[in-house]
Every structure is written in C-alpha cells, then in structure tokens.
Design a protein around this motif. Sequence first.
Motif, short mmCIF file in Angstrom:
data_model
loop_
_atom_site.label_atom_id
_atom_site.label_comp_id
_atom_site.label_asym_id
_atom_site.label_seq_id
_atom_site.Cartn_x
_atom_site.Cartn_y
_atom_site.Cartn_z
N VAL A 99 0.88 -1.17 0.00
CA VAL A 99 0.00 0.00 0.00
C VAL A 99 0.92 1.23 0.00
O VAL A 99 1.79 1.37 0.86
CB VAL A 99 -0.93 0.01 1.21
N ILE A 100 0.71 2.10 -0.98
CA ILE A 100 1.66 3.19 -1.22
C ILE A 100 1.05 4.54 -0.91
O ILE A 100 -0.06 4.86 -1.35
CB ILE A 100 2.14 3.13 -2.69
N ASN A 101 1.81 5.31 -0.12
CA ASN A 101 1.38 6.67 0.23
C ASN A 101 2.54 7.64 0.07
O ASN A 101 3.66 7.35 0.49
CB ASN A 101 0.87 6.71 1.68
N GLY A 102 2.25 8.79 -0.52
CA GLY A 102 3.31 9.78 -0.70
C GLY A 102 3.08 10.60 -1.96
O GLY A 102 2.00 10.56 -2.55
N GLN A 103 4.11 11.34 -2.34
CA GLN A 103 3.96 12.20 -3.51
C GLN A 103 5.22 12.21 -4.36
O GLN A 103 6.34 12.29 -3.84
CB GLN A 103 3.65 13.64 -3.06
N LYS A 104 5.03 12.16 -5.66
CA LYS A 104 6.13 12.32 -6.62
C LYS A 104 5.95 13.66 -7.32
O LYS A 104 4.84 14.22 -7.37
CB LYS A 104 6.10 11.19 -7.65
N ILE A 105 7.04 14.16 -7.88
CA ILE A 105 6.95 15.41 -8.65
C ILE A 105 7.86 15.29 -9.87
O ILE A 105 8.75 14.44 -9.90
CB ILE A 105 7.32 16.62 -7.76
N TRP A 106 7.63 16.15 -10.85
CA TRP A 106 8.36 16.12 -12.11
C TRP A 106 8.17 14.78 -12.83
O TRP A 106 9.06 14.33 -13.54
CB TRP A 106 9.86 16.39 -11.91
N THR A 107 7.01 14.16 -12.63
CA THR A 107 6.71 12.90 -13.32
C THR A 107 6.32 13.25 -14.76
O THR A 107 5.26 13.83 -14.98
CB THR A 107 5.54 12.18 -12.63
N SER A 108 7.19 12.91 -15.71
CA SER A 108 6.92 13.29 -17.10
C SER A 108 5.67 12.58 -17.61
O SER A 108 5.58 11.36 -17.55
CB SER A 108 8.10 12.92 -18.00
N TYR A 109 4.72 13.36 -18.12
CA TYR A 109 3.49 12.85 -18.76
C TYR A 109 2.71 11.87 -17.88
O TYR A 109 2.08 10.94 -18.39
CB TYR A 109 3.82 12.21 -20.12
N ALA A 110 2.75 12.08 -16.57
CA ALA A 110 2.00 11.18 -15.67
C ALA A 110 0.51 11.22 -16.00
O ALA A 110 -0.19 10.21 -15.93
CB ALA A 110 2.22 11.60 -14.22
N ASP A 111 0.01 12.41 -16.39
CA ASP A 111 -1.42 12.55 -16.68
C ASP A 111 -1.84 11.78 -17.92
O ASP A 111 -3.02 11.57 -18.16
CB ASP A 111 -1.79 14.04 -16.82
N LYS A 112 -0.86 11.36 -18.73
CA LYS A 112 -1.19 10.65 -19.97
C LYS A 112 -0.77 9.19 -19.90
O LYS A 112 -0.88 8.46 -20.88
CB LYS A 112 -0.50 11.33 -21.15
N SER A 113 -0.23 8.79 -18.76
CA SER A 113 0.35 7.45 -18.68
C SER A 113 -0.59 6.46 -18.02
O SER A 113 -1.46 6.83 -17.24
CB SER A 113 1.68 7.51 -17.92
N ASP A 114 -0.37 5.16 -18.32
CA ASP A 114 -1.23 4.10 -17.81
C ASP A 114 -0.63 3.41 -16.59
O ASP A 114 -1.32 3.06 -15.66
CB ASP A 114 -1.44 3.06 -18.92
N TRP A 115 0.67 3.20 -16.64
CA TRP A 115 1.37 2.55 -15.53
C TRP A 115 2.56 3.42 -15.13
O TRP A 115 3.02 4.26 -15.90
CB TRP A 115 1.87 1.16 -15.93
N ILE A 116 3.06 3.17 -13.92
CA ILE A 116 4.22 3.92 -13.45
C ILE A 116 5.28 2.94 -12.94
O ILE A 116 4.94 1.89 -12.36
CB ILE A 116 3.81 4.91 -12.32
N PHE A 117 6.56 3.23 -13.25
CA PHE A 117 7.64 2.51 -12.54
C PHE A 117 8.15 3.48 -11.50
O PHE A 117 8.49 4.62 -11.82
CB PHE A 117 8.72 1.97 -13.47
N CYS A 118 8.17 3.03 -10.27
CA CYS A 118 8.20 3.97 -9.15
C CYS A 118 9.20 3.53 -8.08
O CYS A 118 9.30 2.34 -7.75
CB CYS A 118 6.78 4.01 -8.58
N LEU A 119 9.93 4.51 -7.57
CA LEU A 119 10.82 4.23 -6.44
C LEU A 119 10.05 4.50 -5.15
O LEU A 119 9.52 5.59 -4.96
CB LEU A 119 12.06 5.13 -6.50
#
Lengths: 393, 379
Positions: free
Chosen positions: A157-177
């Motif tokens: 279960v993931i909680n927090g915030q990322k920033i400068w995520t390129s094209y996050a609003d247009k993306s389907d999946w995320i690879f995330c640290l």
Amino acid sequence: MSELEQFRQETRVWLQENCPEVMRQQAKGFEDIFNGGRNPEITHPDQKLWCDRMAARGWTVPQWPKEYGGGGLNEEEVRVLAQEMAAIGARPALTSFGISMLGPALLHFGSEEQKLEHLPKIVRGEIRWCQGYSEPNSGSDLASLATKAEDKGDHYVINGQKIWTSYADKSDWIFCLVRTDSSGTKHEGISFVLFDMAQEGVTTRPIKLISGSSPFCETFFDNAIADKRNLVGEEGNGWTIAKYLLTHEREMISSFGTAPKQSVGQIALDNIGADPSGRLSNTVLRHTIAQYQLDSMAFGATMARVGDESKAGKGLGAASSIFKYYGTELNKRRNELNLAVCGESGLGWEGEAYHEGAISRAWLRSKGNSIEGGTSEVQLNIIAKRVLGLPDA
Amino acid sequence: MALVLNEEQLMLKESAAGFLAENATVTHLRALRDSNSERGFSDGVWNEMAQMGWAGIAIPEAFGGLGYGYTGLGLLLEQAGRNLSASPLQSTVLVAATLIGELGNPQQKEGLLPAIAAGQKLISLALQEASHHAPQHCALSATLDGDSYILNGTKLMVLDAVAAQTFIVIARISGTPGEEQGISAFLVDAGTAGLTVERRSLVDSRSAGALVCENVRVPAANLMGASGSAWAGLNRALDIANIGLASELLGVSIEVFERTIAYLQERKQFGRVIGSFQGLQHRAAELFAELELARSIVLKALHAIDDDDPALPLIASAAKAKLCEVAQRATNEAIQMHGGIGMTDEYEIGFFIKRARVIQHTFGDYNYHLDRFARFSGF
C-alpha cells in the motif's frame, strides 16, 4: 547475396508497402510523436496503423528478443532497418519511456514472468509508462525519497507524492521508487515497483512551466496498491535499478547537445548580415557563436570517440561521465544564442508570425535540461568523486 | 577512420611515454636551461629517438620513414608535451619534413627526407616576420639574378635556429605583403654567406632565433615548387603543424591536470585535504570535461590529416583554438590550485605554463584560429 543483403531487400520492399505516406513526413513537433497507451493521443489515424504494422513484426523495438514481442534482430539488422527507414524518411513507429527506460531495466533486472507480462505490451504500444522518481523534498538528493510502501502480504500500500513525473497525466502505468524500509541508510530500503495508474489511490496534476507547456506532473498516492508480483529485483535493492536507469536517462538528455542542422552562425548571418570581408557584422556575437560551434564540434567528436571505443570493446570510458553535464550546458548556450541572433523576433509567445513562440519556448524549456535527470552540479560532484577520485567533504 | 587508437599506435604511445619519462623530462629541460645550452636539446637523446625511427615517423616508407602517419607523430608529440621533452621533433619532423613533402620536387624529397628520417639532418622553417602570425604578409624578398635568387629580410621565431643545418625560408618573389600569390619557399643552408642566426632566449627555455638575410645568394635549384606558388602547400603544412602543436598542448594539459589532481589529494589545509572542497572539485571536474573534448578534437584532427579530409583547414583551426583555450586554462588552474609552491622556480608546474604559452603562439594563437574557424564555418 548475403543474408544481411537479403534482409535489406526484403525490409525495403516491406517498408515501401507498409509505411503510410503521412508517416514518411517529418513530425511537426512533440505532439506529432506517437507514444501509444490505452487512450493514445493521435494527430492522424495512420500513426496507429503504422505502429500496429511495425509492432506485428516486433519492429517498434527491433533489438528486443522475440519471446518478449521484440523483433529479435541482431545489431547489424537493426542498423539496416534504421537505414532503410531513414531512406524513405519513415518516422519511428512508437516512442515511449517503456522502450527507452523501463524495457532495458526489466531485461536486466526483471523476472521472466515480469518480462513476459510487460514487454510485449510496450512493443505493441498498449501501455504508456511514466517514471516516479523525484519528490518535493528529494530532488538532487534522490535517495532521500520518502514515498512509503507498506507490506500487506501479497501487495504494497503506497502513500506519498512524486513530482516532475513526465506525462503522468497521460500514462497508464508507473515505474516507481518507493521506500519499503527506513531503518538503514538512505540508499537501503528503496524498492522499484510497477503499478497501474488507473486506480482510486492515484491522482495527477500537471505543472505549467515557464515555457508554457506542461510535460511534468505532481503525482499523489493515497493508499495506492501495487501487486507484489510487480516488485522488480529484490525488496530494498531499488537504488541499483534507479542508478542504472538514470544512466539511460542522462544519455538521452545529453543528446540534446548535438548540433542542429542549420548552424547558429548561419542563422546569425541571415538575420544580422556580414561586413565586407564576409564576417558576421557584430564581432562580439561572432566570437561567442564561434566558441559555441567549436565546443559543439568537439563535443560531437567526443560522443563519436566514446561510441567508437565502446564498439572496439574498450567499454564506456570516463569521457561518458561528461555527457549529461556538457550536453545540456551546450544546449542552453545554443538557445541563448538563438535569442541573440533572432533578436526581438525571438521574443514571440503566440501567433503564426512567431511560429507560436517556438524560439522563446525552446529557450525556456532548455533551462530544465541541466536540472532534470541530475543537475549539472550533481554531475560535477560525480565526476570529481568517481572519476577523479577526490574525497568527500 | 574510427576515433580509437589501434594496437600499433598504442604500443608506440607506451614506448614513447616510457622513453621520454626516463630520458627527456622537465629535469633535463631545467639542466639545459641552467647550462645555457645553445642548441636547446641533447644530441645524445635525439640520436636515440632517431634510432627508434621517430625522426621519420610520419615520413612515407618510400623515403626511409616509418609511415605511421600523423596520428603516430601526434602521439609522440603528446608524450613530448607531457614530459616537456626538448628535441627537434617539432621543427624538423613536424614542420620541415611536412613542408618538403608538400612543396619539394622529387630530387629535393629524395635528398632531404631520408636524411631527416635517419636523424642526420635538422631543418627549420623561417616564416614569421612580425609578432603575430600572418603568413600572407611575407615581405622578405627574393629577386631573380641569373640562375640564383637574392634574399633580403629578417625572420623571427625560427625554432632550433642554432642547431638547424638548413632553413626553409619563405620569401616573396612578386606582389605585395598581404597577397597569397608571389610567395615561394627556398632551401638555404646554414653556412650560406650573408645569413646570420641570432639566438633568442624565450620564456620556455627552448632554443629559437632570428634569421637575418643580407643579400643571401641561393641557387634557383633550391626553390621549392613553382615560382610564387607556395601558398597552398605552405597552408596545408601549417594546418598539419598546428594539429601537431595541438597534440603537444594536449600532452602539456593532461600532465598538469594529473599533477594538480594528485596535489589536491595530498595537500591539507583546515585539517583536511583540499580536494574535498567542492569549490575546487567543480573546477577540476569542469576542466576534466574540457580535457575530454580536447582529446577528441585532437584525434579527429590527426585522422583528418591521414584521411585527406577536405575540411582540414577548418578542423586544424578548431583543434588549435580549442587546445590553446584548454591548455591556458589547465596551466593557469594548475598554478592557482598549487598555491604558493606553484609560483616557485623549484617546482615544475611553471615550466609547463611557459612551454604551453610558446606553443599557443606558434603559427597562430587562439584568437587567430578561432577567427579562422569562424571564417571556414561560413560566418
């Protein structure tokens, strides 16, 4: 006829028959580039057609193995395909972070199951990926990231915030640290997970830049779910993968430093004119442009040298450590000069007379090049410590 | 040609590095300076270099050379730069042999190139007439008189002027200074009547001099190439020479940089090594980046000579301008980062900035070549 020559002939014929006419014209800008995804943005229906045809042969990512949907081509065949595409001016059928970033990481660190699950969808352009790295308080100090992933047995279960995520609003999946453990040093306890953005716990908000465009987003996780089958590598080993991927990203960004088709000197002559000896009439500007073009040429020779050394089996030399730093600084210099040589006609923001502000917007966007993917200052730290062996403070 | 060294070139580089670090170092240069050596280099060391074939490294095998091309010679010059090795590599092997190859007739090549390759003949170019490089402004006059020419005028900055047995004197047969037409090259033996060599002591402790021609009579057979038409060949030779000088500057720059990094790792102030200070780390890293660009442009330029690249003039000026800039920055940073000790004669860093400065000015400095680079770039 050699096998390679036969491959070339067949490729040529296939491309002639299958590459739509529109896809043989240069893309008009970023929005003209096809990125795939569940709801792809298209400027022309043939973008999708071209991508599907190429993907059916695995040629959207020709160098990947066939079992993962790729073309299974060897290095020479990949080069031949690129040459034949260039010969008819064919655009790349698909451009995505899945191809340039996640794919190489999965091939290197992913499990067989993960490769079979995700790579074919990247090849077919079905899923568009974004990268969840930076956080509001973790920019240059990326390893201090705090987005938390809690172990819930078969999922996180993931909680927090990322920033400068390129094209996050247009993306389907995320690879995330994410941080799976905060008991050790900051580099320990980071994990690399993949999850679907189309879930309740994920929201995105585009950030408007000084250039007027919004390529980056803030991305919020509020009890977002990541299946444990999508943990890449060992839990707590994410930093290794992150560094591997950053190298890819930096190479990509540094290529902005390569010289454009029309030289700044030529644009300057067209705009400002020459003195009777043929020299640019403003000699101060001429000096600055000459310095830029000289460095640009020497940087190009350095990229070529490192490429040749690597081909000759000498590995990626120390010179490659300067690419990100030097390439982005060069690109900023070029954009500054662009404004100088275009004068007030470079200050436009909107309207056809100003090409919709292409010059001023590119100039402003270039300021981010030496920040994104590791600032110039971080790059200099890396050179000083890892290459020159200078000690920590 | 790929921008990498092949096995043969790597071996040459290694053996040159080993030999020069043993036999022709800053210590040797200091001894030559302190003994006020007239010739400015050790004949013994030069003979050994010649025995290894270095005097003919870029001379074709047909003329008794090794035929390693200019990439090979560039590697030697780079190593000479690292060690500040005093020798006639620059005056005779880089400049004179190249010019003879460009302008000489078959007899002149046959007569001179094998002798140079064997280390038996020292030849130097007499070109400069004023304090700034401007080859087309040649004014030293050559007047036809029967079957000989009479030369009158003065040349400056003639490298190895005392040791040279023969000079290639650039002279004007017709036209006025500033014109490319009317320039010729003559082979003039050192003992010729009316020719005087005045040794000039330069900042780098190497040997150079002025050449004064007072009614020097030279047989017409010593004219190189067609009368008044030396410009093209001279230009190509100067392009090659400047790339060779860039190679030497690269060696100087790499050496001072490595010495400076080593010093940053050992010198302590405020209780820690000064190399741990970010202010110095970033300057060192920026310089490292510039050095990588310098390595690339020099290798590209050396290959441009050996590949007969039509863009040679542009690439030559690019390489020389870039290396002037980088060498100046590297030597200046070296002194600053060494602090007070870098200002002492006892410490060796000072020898490098002096040598670099002379090479920077030889055959056109940064300003000359950046301007030329811009002109060949079309603006």
